[in-house]
Design an enzyme around this catalytic site. Structure first.
Site, short mmCIF file in Angstrom:
data_model
loop_
_atom_site.label_atom_id
_atom_site.label_comp_id
_atom_site.label_asym_id
_atom_site.label_seq_id
_atom_site.Cartn_x
_atom_site.Cartn_y
_atom_site.Cartn_z
N GLY A 12 12.69 27.90 62.80
CA GLY A 12 12.22 26.87 64.26
C GLY A 12 13.53 27.60 65.29
O GLY A 12 14.33 27.40 65.23
N ASP A 13 13.28 27.23 66.55
CA ASP A 13 14.03 26.95 67.70
C ASP A 13 14.79 28.86 67.98
O ASP A 13 16.02 29.43 68.40
CB ASP A 13 15.09 26.74 67.61
CG ASP A 13 14.54 25.29 67.59
OD1 ASP A 13 13.21 25.22 68.49
OD2 ASP A 13 14.83 24.38 67.17
N GLY A 15 13.37 31.53 69.06
CA GLY A 15 13.37 32.17 70.58
C GLY A 15 12.18 32.85 70.53
O GLY A 15 12.10 33.61 71.29
N LYS A 16 11.62 32.14 70.13
CA LYS A 16 10.39 32.46 70.25
C LYS A 16 9.46 32.52 71.62
O LYS A 16 8.03 33.00 71.84
CB LYS A 16 8.85 31.92 69.25
CG LYS A 16 9.46 31.68 67.09
CD LYS A 16 8.29 30.36 67.24
CE LYS A 16 9.06 28.91 66.58
NZ LYS A 16 10.13 28.66 66.72
N ASN A 38 5.43 19.09 68.73
CA ASN A 38 6.85 19.71 68.21
C ASN A 38 7.65 20.46 68.63
O ASN A 38 8.67 20.00 68.31
CB ASN A 38 6.23 19.01 66.31
CG ASN A 38 5.57 20.15 65.98
OD1 ASN A 38 4.69 20.83 66.81
ND2 ASN A 38 5.34 20.26 64.35
N GLY A 40 9.10 22.84 70.85
CA GLY A 40 10.09 23.44 72.45
C GLY A 40 10.61 24.31 72.49
O GLY A 40 10.78 25.44 72.30
N HIS A 41 9.41 25.67 73.37
CA HIS A 41 9.88 27.17 73.28
C HIS A 41 10.16 27.07 75.23
O HIS A 41 9.19 26.44 75.80
CB HIS A 41 8.25 27.87 73.68
CG HIS A 41 7.86 27.52 71.79
ND1 HIS A 41 6.77 28.06 72.31
CD2 HIS A 41 8.07 26.89 70.89
CE1 HIS A 41 6.06 27.72 69.97
NE2 HIS A 41 7.44 27.21 69.77
N GLN A 223 7.58 26.46 65.39
CA GLN A 223 8.34 26.06 64.26
C GLN A 223 8.51 27.57 63.26
O GLN A 223 8.56 28.46 64.07
CB GLN A 223 7.45 25.50 62.87
CG GLN A 223 7.79 23.76 63.82
CD GLN A 223 6.35 23.48 64.52
OE1 GLN A 223 5.21 23.92 64.22
NE2 GLN A 223 6.34 23.33 65.47
#
Ligand code: GDP
Ligand code: IMO
Ligand code: MG
Length: 424
Positions: A12-13, A15-16, A38, A40-41, A223
């Site tokens: 996850g995280d 940079g999607k 859940n 955070g983008h 995720q």
């Protein structure tokens, strides 16, 4: 026109949000297919920064229809708050469409998430405490309440009464906490029903029509592969399928509707929450990654654990995610490290693992086998083409491509939308 799935290829995280937003420019439909708030983008456009948890990143563009698919779990208050925040910043979220089959996160889900974590103590998963796991649990045990139930007050009240009869016993007798009263919950959720009504639709049909109409559709995963309930580091995972397969069930389309799967990976790797992490750095190098990379959770503000790029895990993500190409993010963060490392295999108990170990125990005790590569000192955040990267950075990308077995089709060197280039 292509239907592209954007998936996290790590924990996850990656940079999607940035990539989904980039692809959304000129797209018609952007679909979230799993997870909930859940996620955070983060999207950075000039001096503007948006942190989205439920609304797909494409919302920024008025021509895009953002869709929350049936595979998501939706906390209606969070959704409405997020829409209000967007409106306050001059973005109209009214094109949003929400699946009537998506499951609702209820107040008892949030409460159960928190008390279960407390109960697990040292073995806790480190969830975001947003009620995600309990909401998916109820979905699969067929006790869930769906968005469409909001439009049938009798059914809503009766389902809630049944489910609370059980939950209240669990809350009071197992977790020694206060039971919950159904009436105020019914009242609260019927209030959301009215506000959400204009947005609720058959999103599977909407997406199908878009694909059949040759429109451009982006599926925005939340995720990442290693947090996948089936393919991740169970039980230290989330409760849904972030892999590309999740886009099919979570949006209601078939495999032949997907043209490409873009796997998003950082040039290193991070994880927030508990669980095995073979290349984790508990030293000043890891600390430097946290500082330079700003590695603190978008949702919970927690410090992310950092480590060198793990190609065993990334190859695995390519395989189980059906990834056809990679976006390598945050390459700028690796400037000035002297040398950079890539884990190409693991060693445990005298055995070498080139493939992701099938027995999870191995992940805890293994030693990564690293390749050391020359680093680069230049600030590369202003670079906008592969040719302008220092040779060491180009070699690093070429080696990732070689080890992954799929091309790197996008490189990111800063949070801003502009700080991106396509190597081709
Ligand atoms: P997501 O959950 O996959 O959308 O990723 P997050 O938004 O949680 O975390 C990625 C973070 O890295 C965000 O703060 C982004 O603004 C930032 N970011 C994205 N790409 C880059 C990049 O290439 N370089 C740097 N320095 N930051 C980036
Ligand atoms: P995005 O979409 C990173 C992690 C939590 C915890 C585990 C289970 O921003 O990449 P959950 O609340 O889902 O039951 O928590 O999964 N987790 C994430 N880690 N990025 C995310 O989303 C995450 N969503 C959940 O930290 O370890
Ligand atoms: Mg995130």
């Amino acid at each position: 026109m292509p239907a592209t799935v954007v998936i996290g290829a790590q924990w996850g995280d990656e940079g999607k949000g940035k990539v989904a937003n980039l692809l959304a420019q000129g797209a018609d439909v952007v679909v979230r297919y799993q997870g909930g708030n859940n996620a955070g983008h983060t999207i950075v456009i000039g001096s503007e920064k948006f942190a989205l948890s439920l609304v797909p990143s494409g919302v920024i563009y008025p021509t895009v229809t953002p869709v929350i698919g049936n595979g998501c779990v939706v906390d209606p208050k969070v959704l409405l708050d997020e829409m209000a925040t967007l409106r306050g910043r001059g973005i109209d979220p009214d094109n949003l469409r929400l699946s009537g089959n998506a499951h609702l996160i209820m107040p008892y889900h949030r409460k159960l998430d928190a008390v279960k974590e407390r109960y697990l103590g040292r073995n806790q998963i480190g969830t975001t405490k947003r009620g995600i796991g309990p909401a998916y649990t109820d979905k699969y045990s067929r006790q869930g309440i769906r968005v469409q139930d909001l439009y049938d007050p009798g059914i809503l009240a009766s389902k809630l009464e049944d489910v609370l009869n059980e939950k209240n016993l669990i809350l009071s007798r197992i977790y020694n906490t206060l039971p919950m009263d159904p009436e105020p919950i019914v009242e609260e959720y019927l209030g959301y029903a009215e506000t959400l009504a204009p947005y609720v639709t058959d999103t599977s049909l909407l997406v199908w029509n878009a694909i059949k109409g040759n429109q451009t559709v982006v599926f925005e995963g939340a995720q990442g592969t290693l947090l996948d309930i089936d393919h991740g580091t169970y039980p230290f995972v989330t409760s849904s399928n972030p892999v590309a397969g999740g886009a099919l069930t979570g949006a209601g389309i078939g495999p032949r509707d997907i043209d490409r799967v873009l796997g998003i990976a950082k040039a290193y790797i991070t994880r927030v929450g508990t669980g095995p992490f073979p290349t984790e750095l508990d030293d000043e190098i890891g600390e430097r990654m946290v500082e330079i990379g700003g590695e603190f959770g978008t949702v919970t503000g927690r410090r992310r654990r950092c480590g060198w790029l793990d190609m065993v895990a990334l190859r695995y993500a390519v395989r189980v995610g059906g990834i056809t190409e990679l976006a390598i993010m945050k390459l700028d963060v690796l400037s000035g490290f002297g040398s950079v490392r890539i884990a190409t295999s693991y060693e445990a108990g005298g055995e070498r693992y080139d493939d992701f170990p099938r027995q999870q125990r191995v992940l805890y005790g293994c030693t990564p086998i690293y390749e050391d590569h020359a680093g680069w000192d230049e600030d590369i955040s202003g670079v906008r083409s592969l040719d302008d990267l220092p040779k060491a950075a180009r070699d690093y990308l070429a080696r990732i491509e070689e080890l992954a077995g799929v091309p790197v089709s996008m490189v990111s060197v800063g949070p801003d939308r502009e700080a991106t280039f396509l190597p081709a």
